[in-house]
Design a protein around this motif. Structure first.
Motif, PDB file in Angstrom:
ATOM      1  N   GLU A   2       0.826  -1.210   0.000  1.00  0.00           N
ATOM      2  CA  GLU A   2       0.000   0.000   0.000  1.00  0.00           C
ATOM      3  C   GLU A   2       0.861   1.262   0.000  1.00  0.00           C
ATOM      4  O   GLU A   2       0.559   2.232  -0.697  1.00  0.00           O
ATOM      5  CB  GLU A   2      -0.917  -0.017   1.223  1.00  0.00           C
ATOM      6  N   ASP A   3       1.964   1.234   0.766  1.00  0.00           N
ATOM      7  CA  ASP A   3       2.866   2.386   0.803  1.00  0.00           C
ATOM      8  C   ASP A   3       3.513   2.645  -0.557  1.00  0.00           C
ATOM      9  O   ASP A   3       3.650   3.779  -0.997  1.00  0.00           O
ATOM     10  CB  ASP A   3       3.956   2.189   1.863  1.00  0.00           C
ATOM     11  N   LEU A   4       3.912   1.586  -1.240  1.00  0.00           N
ATOM     12  CA  LEU A   4       4.513   1.732  -2.566  1.00  0.00           C
ATOM     13  C   LEU A   4       3.519   2.320  -3.563  1.00  0.00           C
ATOM     14  O   LEU A   4       3.860   3.175  -4.383  1.00  0.00           O
ATOM     15  CB  LEU A   4       5.038   0.381  -3.065  1.00  0.00           C
ATOM     16  N   GLU A   5       2.257   1.868  -3.513  1.00  0.00           N
ATOM     17  CA  GLU A   5       1.229   2.392  -4.411  1.00  0.00           C
ATOM     18  C   GLU A   5       0.963   3.872  -4.111  1.00  0.00           C
ATOM     19  O   GLU A   5       0.776   4.681  -5.028  1.00  0.00           O
ATOM     20  CB  GLU A   5      -0.054   1.584  -4.285  1.00  0.00           C
ATOM     21  N   ALA A   6       0.962   4.243  -2.846  1.00  0.00           N
ATOM     22  CA  ALA A   6       0.734   5.643  -2.473  1.00  0.00           C
ATOM     23  C   ALA A   6       1.881   6.520  -2.962  1.00  0.00           C
ATOM     24  O   ALA A   6       1.668   7.622  -3.476  1.00  0.00           O
ATOM     25  CB  ALA A   6       0.570   5.762  -0.964  1.00  0.00           C
ATOM     26  N   GLN A   7       3.127   6.029  -2.829  1.00  0.00           N
ATOM     27  CA  GLN A   7       4.278   6.796  -3.303  1.00  0.00           C
ATOM     28  C   GLN A   7       4.240   6.956  -4.815  1.00  0.00           C
ATOM     29  O   GLN A   7       4.553   8.017  -5.357  1.00  0.00           O
ATOM     30  CB  GLN A   7       5.581   6.111  -2.873  1.00  0.00           C
ATOM     31  N   GLN A   8       3.860   5.891  -5.520  1.00  0.00           N
ATOM     32  CA  GLN A   8       3.776   5.948  -6.977  1.00  0.00           C
ATOM     33  C   GLN A   8       2.688   6.933  -7.418  1.00  0.00           C
ATOM     34  O   GLN A   8       2.881   7.731  -8.332  1.00  0.00           O
ATOM     35  CB  GLN A   8       3.491   4.568  -7.558  1.00  0.00           C
ATOM     36  N   ALA A   9       1.527   6.913  -6.759  1.00  0.00           N
ATOM     37  CA  ALA A   9       0.441   7.837  -7.092  1.00  0.00           C
ATOM     38  C   ALA A   9       0.858   9.276  -6.813  1.00  0.00           C
ATOM     39  O   ALA A   9       0.569  10.188  -7.600  1.00  0.00           O
ATOM     40  CB  ALA A   9      -0.814   7.485  -6.299  1.00  0.00           C
ATOM     41  N   HIS A  10       1.568   9.475  -5.715  1.00  0.00           N
ATOM     42  CA  HIS A  10       2.045  10.820  -5.382  1.00  0.00           C
ATOM     43  C   HIS A  10       3.050  11.306  -6.430  1.00  0.00           C
ATOM     44  O   HIS A  10       3.002  12.455  -6.869  1.00  0.00           O
ATOM     45  CB  HIS A  10       2.663  10.819  -3.991  1.00  0.00           C
TER      46      HIS A  10
END
Length: 98
Positions: A2-10
């Motif tokens: 989830e953290d990786l997906e949030a960083q990618q979206a950001h």
């Protein structure tokens, strides 16, 4: 994950410019580009644009004095040559009522 997906979206939002100002890095101070003066060797035409009612004050009718002038230089291309057209607009003030 989830953290990786949030960083990618950001990261995608930053690249597209969809991030709030407080989350993104502060932009550099935007400066208005300043044009260098036109070369002195170019021929110049001076056009003086008199102010409407420039000889008398509209309020009291007394003579107006010159405060200064705004000058705009425009580079024009005449086939096979350049010339500078100088537009001069006098700034006036009333000597009696200011």
């Amino acid at each position: 994950l989830e953290d990786l997906e949030a960083q990618q979206a950001h990261a995608e939002c930053v690249m597209r410019g969809h991030v709030d100002q407080d989350e993104a890095e502060p932009p550099e101070a935007k400066r208005k580009p300043k044009r260098a003066p036109l070369p002195e060797h170019l021929p110049r035409d001076v056009i003086v644009h008199p102010a409407p009612g420039a000889d008398r004050c509209a309020a009291c009718g007394s003579a107006a004095s010159i405060l200064g002038e705004d000058v705009t230089e425009v580079l024009e291309y005449v086939p096979a040559s350049f010339r500078v057209v100088r537009h001069v607009r006098p700034k006036l003030a009333c000597t009696c009522c200011d």
